[in-house]
Design a protein around this motif. Structure first.
Motif, PDB file in Angstrom:
ATOM      1  N   GLU A  39      -3.250  33.494 -81.262  1.00  0.00           N
ATOM      2  CA  GLU A  39      -2.331  33.435 -82.400  1.00  0.00           C
ATOM      3  C   GLU A  39      -2.994  32.935 -83.688  1.00  0.00           C
ATOM      4  O   GLU A  39      -2.427  33.084 -84.768  1.00  0.00           O
ATOM      5  CB  GLU A  39      -1.080  32.590 -82.070  1.00  0.00           C
ATOM      6  CG  GLU A  39      -1.316  31.096 -81.981  1.00  0.00           C
ATOM      7  CD  GLU A  39      -1.624  30.612 -80.570  1.00  0.00           C
ATOM      8  OE1 GLU A  39      -2.026  31.432 -79.723  1.00  0.00           O
ATOM      9  OE2 GLU A  39      -1.477  29.396 -80.321  1.00  0.00           O
ATOM     10  N   VAL A  40      -4.182  32.347 -83.596  1.00  0.00           N
ATOM     11  CA  VAL A  40      -4.829  31.904 -84.836  1.00  0.00           C
ATOM     12  C   VAL A  40      -5.886  32.902 -85.334  1.00  0.00           C
ATOM     13  O   VAL A  40      -6.462  32.712 -86.399  1.00  0.00           O
ATOM     14  CB  VAL A  40      -5.477  30.494 -84.693  1.00  0.00           C
ATOM     15  CG1 VAL A  40      -4.486  29.484 -84.164  1.00  0.00           C
ATOM     16  CG2 VAL A  40      -6.719  30.549 -83.816  1.00  0.00           C
ATOM     17  N   ARG A  41      -6.119  33.951 -84.558  1.00  0.00           N
ATOM     18  CA  ARG A  41      -7.179  34.895 -84.959  1.00  0.00           C
ATOM     19  C   ARG A  41      -6.731  35.763 -86.134  1.00  0.00           C
ATOM     20  O   ARG A  41      -5.592  36.204 -86.211  1.00  0.00           O
ATOM     21  CB  ARG A  41      -7.534  35.811 -83.770  1.00  0.00           C
ATOM     22  CG  ARG A  41      -8.199  35.101 -82.613  1.00  0.00           C
ATOM     23  CD  ARG A  41      -9.574  34.585 -82.966  1.00  0.00           C
ATOM     24  NE  ARG A  41     -10.497  35.660 -83.308  1.00  0.00           N
ATOM     25  CZ  ARG A  41     -11.376  36.190 -82.445  1.00  0.00           C
ATOM     26  NH1 ARG A  41     -11.466  35.745 -81.220  1.00  0.00           N
ATOM     27  NH2 ARG A  41     -12.169  37.164 -82.827  1.00  0.00           N
ATOM     28  N   LEU A  42      -7.669  35.998 -87.046  1.00  0.00           N
ATOM     29  CA  LEU A  42      -7.420  36.918 -88.153  1.00  0.00           C
ATOM     30  C   LEU A  42      -7.660  38.323 -87.603  1.00  0.00           C
ATOM     31  O   LEU A  42      -8.754  38.637 -87.142  1.00  0.00           O
ATOM     32  CB  LEU A  42      -8.376  36.624 -89.311  1.00  0.00           C
ATOM     33  CG  LEU A  42      -8.219  37.503 -90.555  1.00  0.00           C
ATOM     34  CD1 LEU A  42      -6.871  37.262 -91.229  1.00  0.00           C
ATOM     35  CD2 LEU A  42      -9.349  37.225 -91.542  1.00  0.00           C
ATOM     36  N   ARG A  92      -7.511  41.290 -89.095  1.00  0.00           N
ATOM     37  CA  ARG A  92      -7.872  42.328 -90.053  1.00  0.00           C
ATOM     38  C   ARG A  92      -9.147  41.879 -90.767  1.00  0.00           C
ATOM     39  O   ARG A  92      -9.487  40.689 -90.739  1.00  0.00           O
ATOM     40  CB  ARG A  92      -6.744  42.505 -91.071  1.00  0.00           C
ATOM     41  CG  ARG A  92      -6.427  41.225 -91.848  1.00  0.00           C
ATOM     42  CD  ARG A  92      -5.550  41.491 -93.054  1.00  0.00           C
ATOM     43  NE  ARG A  92      -5.179  40.274 -93.762  1.00  0.00           N
ATOM     44  CZ  ARG A  92      -5.934  39.655 -94.663  1.00  0.00           C
ATOM     45  NH1 ARG A  92      -7.154  40.119 -94.939  1.00  0.00           N
ATOM     46  NH2 ARG A  92      -5.508  38.571 -95.281  1.00  0.00           N
ATOM     47  N   PHE A 112     -16.247  33.874 -79.335  1.00  0.00           N
ATOM     48  CA  PHE A 112     -15.033  33.335 -79.960  1.00  0.00           C
ATOM     49  C   PHE A 112     -13.814  33.513 -79.047  1.00  0.00           C
ATOM     50  O   PHE A 112     -12.689  33.271 -79.470  1.00  0.00           O
ATOM     51  CB  PHE A 112     -14.763  34.030 -81.298  1.00  0.00           C
ATOM     52  CG  PHE A 112     -15.837  33.780 -82.324  1.00  0.00           C
ATOM     53  CD1 PHE A 112     -15.698  32.753 -83.256  1.00  0.00           C
ATOM     54  CD2 PHE A 112     -16.989  34.553 -82.363  1.00  0.00           C
ATOM     55  CE1 PHE A 112     -16.683  32.511 -84.204  1.00  0.00           C
ATOM     56  CE2 PHE A 112     -17.977  34.309 -83.301  1.00  0.00           C
ATOM     57  CZ  PHE A 112     -17.829  33.290 -84.221  1.00  0.00           C
ATOM     58  N   LEU A 137     -10.903  31.009 -78.709  1.00  0.00           N
ATOM     59  CA  LEU A 137      -9.948  30.720 -79.782  1.00  0.00           C
ATOM     60  C   LEU A 137      -8.582  31.293 -79.417  1.00  0.00           C
ATOM     61  O   LEU A 137      -8.492  32.442 -78.978  1.00  0.00           O
ATOM     62  CB  LEU A 137     -10.421  31.333 -81.107  1.00  0.00           C
ATOM     63  CG  LEU A 137     -11.187  30.412 -82.053  1.00  0.00           C
ATOM     64  CD1 LEU A 137     -12.471  29.911 -81.395  1.00  0.00           C
ATOM     65  CD2 LEU A 137     -11.481  31.115 -83.361  1.00  0.00           C
ATOM     66  N   PRO A 138      -7.512  30.505 -79.594  1.00  0.00           N
ATOM     67  CA  PRO A 138      -6.184  31.024 -79.268  1.00  0.00           C
ATOM     68  C   PRO A 138      -5.898  32.294 -80.061  1.00  0.00           C
ATOM     69  O   PRO A 138      -6.221  32.361 -81.250  1.00  0.00           O
ATOM     70  CB  PRO A 138      -5.235  29.893 -79.689  1.00  0.00           C
ATOM     71  CG  PRO A 138      -6.081  28.675 -79.872  1.00  0.00           C
ATOM     72  CD  PRO A 138      -7.471  29.132 -80.129  1.00  0.00           C
TER      73      PRO A 138
END
Lengths: 501, 446
Positions: free
Chosen positions: B33-36, B38, B27, B30-31
């Protein structure tokens, strides 16, 4: 390479019910009537009473169960093995979900029974709503739509209602050329014109093209993320900003949400409205083509427009709230495909938060593993990092006259269901493969071996592949004649129907 | 986790083959800033035992143990054991839409039988493989009529299920489809044909009626057809109680039949999943929405079935499709198919006759609001429907549907249904409580 997974087995013939039927046979017995019988002609008017149901079958109970059991063995199913249909997400369907959906107090709940006696059912819905909001990062969700495409329609109607309220519903929906067919069909039914957007050379959203296309006439962009190539739209947050600047909205087709759960949330990357397919991400059974469930999740701005009724907490009780003046109205009678919602919640409870994330990791690992194994044998037209599915093309094989549809049919001989054929449209001769997280290493290895073996057959004996399948009880089906002269119902002594062979 | 079939060792081998140290690395594109960043805020996964227990508790907080007299589009009929036996088979339950005909003949054959039986029941020439439910079948039928006639207007009877009309209104509003309602006769409960005559015009694409209608009244299909056809409109006949088809003359005068099969062994399940149908005349086949199965041959000359006329559908036609429907209700339609098979020609008739007898027994003890002929549902007059229902609940009986909710002029009426499952004893209790109604409720029930 030998075919490891299957060998021949007895397959029973079975006639149609109508051909098995004979007068006086019965598979039922009604209880004795405890009230006086009523003369139908007297009660209903003789002209309203039918003489008989012409042609309706009459078979015994034993014949009925054999009929449906024999027919069932003519199907492939997840319970037999891997079902790598890209975009369709055929994963294992936990059986406990079937059991709990049949819990008496839930399965026999009438939608109009008093709310005080429906608290259990409403609790199930409320809990599912809360879980879906946490998973998507959205603000509100309706469980009413009956399937993904129905959810799409609901979502686009929400956009329309919101824009109307602002003064102008606008005219167009933008749809990438890699989208599912339901997207443009939905936009049309919601009264919008469709403008197709070409994907970039990389197979993703083309920001420059989009910048041009987003005008004051555009109501929304419908985007699938990850897209139908299995590729995450890395510019999604910028796309959202671009749309919002022009007063348009971002709709996300959640068909591929199973690649994102626990990793990233549409609500956090600028999506305004999205649908989920409960039979994809949340394991409710496809059942040969439904039932589905298509919850629609929205940001606050669209919440007032959600279909009626809405679940509402009133003190210690759940209640249905119908007083919502801005609502688009109902999209379906009652509250949704409740039995499907029960199954989806059971799946979420079984996994828990961490488990759902692990499922995503395994789904993506499986797809990448297959990609590694198959890349030497099949062309990969868009070689970006992929998530839960991988799309090859038949370029190499078509030089030998073998197309993706032929390879798919040959896979059947190896004991596998075909992958998704010829979709997405931006890949010429696509082989769209989605293993899902519920395949083990052995099944994946056998699948990869099968495709590698078929690739070799394409070189050595292309006709063998082109005439596949060879091992099924039904060989290649003449779909052209079926469409040219449609026979869509049984009739006595029609169409030369004989006992199925 | 028990639904994930890999051992850690296998995962390690696969990660190695992919050239990564952990699944997380897959993953990394994936940028950020869009990663969750928590864990999902959801409780830890639970065992099968706990899941069963949870839903059992939910089921207990419900109406289990009550006898009900609610119909109004959802009916309590006995479900033959064979139904769940068949649909629980993995070959039906866990298969996909039968696009690959060679390994889907089981599903395709049962759908072909389903389509055939729906034609036999409705008197129509062709039927599709199912719609989501009856309520969504109605706007789909209306759009179909608009395509077939090249007109836009729709006239719907107020005696069509109110929630179906609400769904129709949602679709019509955004399609720009002019929609108007016509009334019912205040004494018979059947169509107000004069009102229909008044409102129909040369822009009307479809007249939509229901029979038996929402009040349970067997309605005047032929008369409505005559009026619709004289003005060049199509007649759409809706049904919500499929068991009535076992005894009622099919609506041969209809152009489109749109209905709900919940009565055919589909659990009430708090309103779904159910299965809708659209059936029509041969000449409208290419205007139909949804999937269709057709008969053909395989390359060896054996009879075979496949999905057909798919050029109507969204995956081929995209924005020019007849509908956006994709997934339908296949497994639920299979339930109905097994039900129809178990009862068969004689059984469905007998079942319908039992329903007729039960409802007429109950109706014979109550003051009726309408005089029209009815099948297994009817409207009773009662001064305080809510008060009456409260009194019934104390006796473990769920009464009828107070109609004031949908029809302000029918505040003093409730819709009751008695199927073959209605016990005589509870019907007698209901009638007794009814006979003491009319007296101010606080005197009786406090």
């Amino acid at each position: 390479m030998s075919i490891q997974k299957v060998r021949a087995h007895i397959s029973q013939n079975e006639a149609l019910l109508f051909e098995r039927s004979s007068p006086g046979k019965r598979g039922y017995q009604l209880p004795g009537l405890d009230v006086p019988p009523v003369d139908p002609a007297a009660a209903l008017g003789a002209e309203n009473v039918r003489v008989e149901i012409e042609g309706f079958p009459e078979v015994s109970e034993v014949e009925a169960i054999r009929h449906f059991t024999r027919l069932s063995t003519w199907n492939y199913a997840i319970d037999y093995g891997m079902y790598p249909l890209g975009s369709c997400t055929m994963k294992y369907n936990p059986r406990v979900n079937e059991l709990v959906a049949r819990t008496e107090g839930l399965a026999w709940a009438h939608p109009y029974q008093p709310e005080a006696l429906s608290q259990g059912a409403m609790e199930v819905m409320a809990r599912l709503e809360a879980a879906l909001l946490e998973i998507t990062g959205m603000d509100a969700v309706t469980l009413q739509p009956a399937a993904g495409a129905h959810g799409e329609l609901t979502g686009i109607l929400l956009v329309r209602a919101c824009l109307e309220k602002r003064g102008n519903p606008r005219k167009k929906i933008l749809i990438p050329d890699s989208a599912h067919g339901t997207n443009p069909a939905t936009a049309a039914i919601a009264g919008y014109a469709v403008e197709n957007i070409r994907s970039s050379e990389r197979g993703t959203l083309d920001l420059a093209a989009l910048e041009q296309a987003v005008t004051e006439e555009v109501a929304a962009l419908m985007v699938t993320n990850p897209n139908t190539l299995g590729v995450f739209e890395e510019n999604i947050a910028r796309v959202s900003e671009l749309l919002h600047r022009k007063g348009a909205m971002l709709y996300m087709d959640g068909a591929n949400m199973n690649a994102l759960v626990g990793i990233t949330r549409p609500g956090d990357f600028g999506v305004d409205v999205m649908h989920l397919n409960l039979h994809k991400t949340f394991s409710t059974p496809h059942g040969g083509g439904g039932p589905g469930g298509g919850p629609v999740a929205v940001k606050k701005v669209l919440e007032p427009f959600l279909p009626v009724p809405r679940l509402k907490r009133a003190g210690k009780k759940w209640t249905w709230n119908y007083k919502r003046p801005d609502s688009i109205g109902r999209v379906r009678a009652f509250y949704g495909n409740f039995g499907v919602l029960v199954r989806a919640l059971a799946y979420i409870l079984a996994h828990g938060g961490e488990g759902l994330r692990n499922a995503t990791l395994d789904a993506v690992l499986n797809a990448n593993y297959l990609r590694k194994k198959l890349e030497p044998y099949f062309d990969l037209p868009y070689p970006l990092p992929n998530m839960h599915e991988v799309v090859f093309s038949d370029d190499r094989q078509s030089r030998r006259g073998v197309r993706t549809g032929d390879i798919a049919k040959r896979l059947i001989d190896y004991g596998f269901h075909p992958y998704t054929v010829s979709f997405p449209l931006i890949v010429h001769g696509a082989l769209m493969i989605e293993p899902t997280e519920t395949e083990g290493k052995l099944e994946l290895d056998q699948f990869a071996d099968a495709l590698v073996s078929i690739a070799a057959e394409v070189e050595s004996d292309p006709d063998l592949v082109k005439s596949a399948p060879h091992s099924t009880r039904t060989s290649r089906v003449d779909e052209v004649t079926a469409a040219r002269r449609p026979v869509v119902r049984w009739k006595p002594a029609s169409t030369g129907s004989q006992a199925a062979g | 986790m028990r639904y994930l079939p890999k051992s850690d060792a296998e995962r390690r081998q696969m990660l190695e083959a992919c050239g990564v140290a952990s699944a997380e690395e897959l993953f990394s594109h994936l940028p950020d800033e869009v990663r969750l960043k928590r864990p999902l805020d959801l409780p830890a996964g639970i065992s099968e035992y706990e899941i069963v227990q949870y839903f059992r508790d939910c089921g207990a907080a419900s109406a289990a143990g009550y006898t009900g007299f609610l119909g109004a589009g959802v009916y309590a009929h006995y479900r033959p054991v064979l139904v769940d036996t068949v649909v629980s088979r993995g070959e039906y339950l866990t298969s996909y839409t039968p696009y690959q005909a060679e390994i889907s003949q089981g599903t395709l054959t049962t759908i072909f039988e389903f389509q055939s039986m729906i034609c036999q029941l409705t008197g129509m020439d062709v039927a599709n493989a199912s719609m989501y439910d009856g309520s969504t079948a109605v706007p789909e039928a209306a759009m179909m009529a608009a395509r077939a006639t090249g007109r836009g207007g729709v006239l719907v009877a107020r005696s069509v299920h109110p929630e179906y009309r609400e769904v129709l209104a949602t679709y019509a509003r955004y399609q720009g489809m002019p929609l108007a309602e016509f009334g019912y006769h205040p004494e018979t409960g059947a169509l107000d044909l004069e009102d229909l005559e008044r409102q129909i015009n040369d822009l009307t694409a479809a007249v939509i009626i229901q029979s038996p209608n929402f009040f349970g009244v067997v309605d005047q299909v032929r008369a409505a057809a005559e009026i619709a056809h004289r003005r060049g409109a199509l007649l759409i006949v809706v049904f919500t109680e499929a068991v009535s088809l076992g005894i009622l003359e099919p609506s041969a005068a209809a152009d489109i039949v749109a209905g709900e099969l919940q009565s055919f062994a589909i659990s009430p399940s708090y309103g779904g999943p159910f299965a809708g149908i659209i059936a029509t005349r041969e000449k409208f086949i290419r205007q139909m929405p949804g999937r269709l199965v057709g008969e053909t041959k395989d390359s060896r000359g054996n009879r075979a079935f496949c999905l057909t006329l798919s050029t109507r559908e969204q995956h081929i036609r995209r924005e020019k499709a007849t509908s956006n429907i994709c997934t339908n209700q296949a497994l639920i339609a299979l339930m109905a198919t097994v039900f129809m098979t178990v009862y068969g020609k004689q059984g469905l008739r007998e079942l319908a006759e039992q329903n007729l007898a039960k409802a007429h027994y109950l109706a014979g003890k109550l003051p009726l609001r309408f005089s029209g002929p009815f099948f297994n549902e009817f409207v009773a007059r009662v001064e305080d429907p809510d008060g009456l229902n409260k009194a019934l609940l104390k006796k473990k009986i769920i009464g009828g549907l107070p109609l004031g909710r949908f029809y302000p002029e029918l505040k003093d009426a409730m819709l009751l249904c008695a199927t073959e499952m209605a016990p005589r004893k509870e019907m007698d209790v209901l009638a007794e409580v009814f006979s003491s109604a009319g007296v101010p409720s606080r005197l009786v029930f406090s």
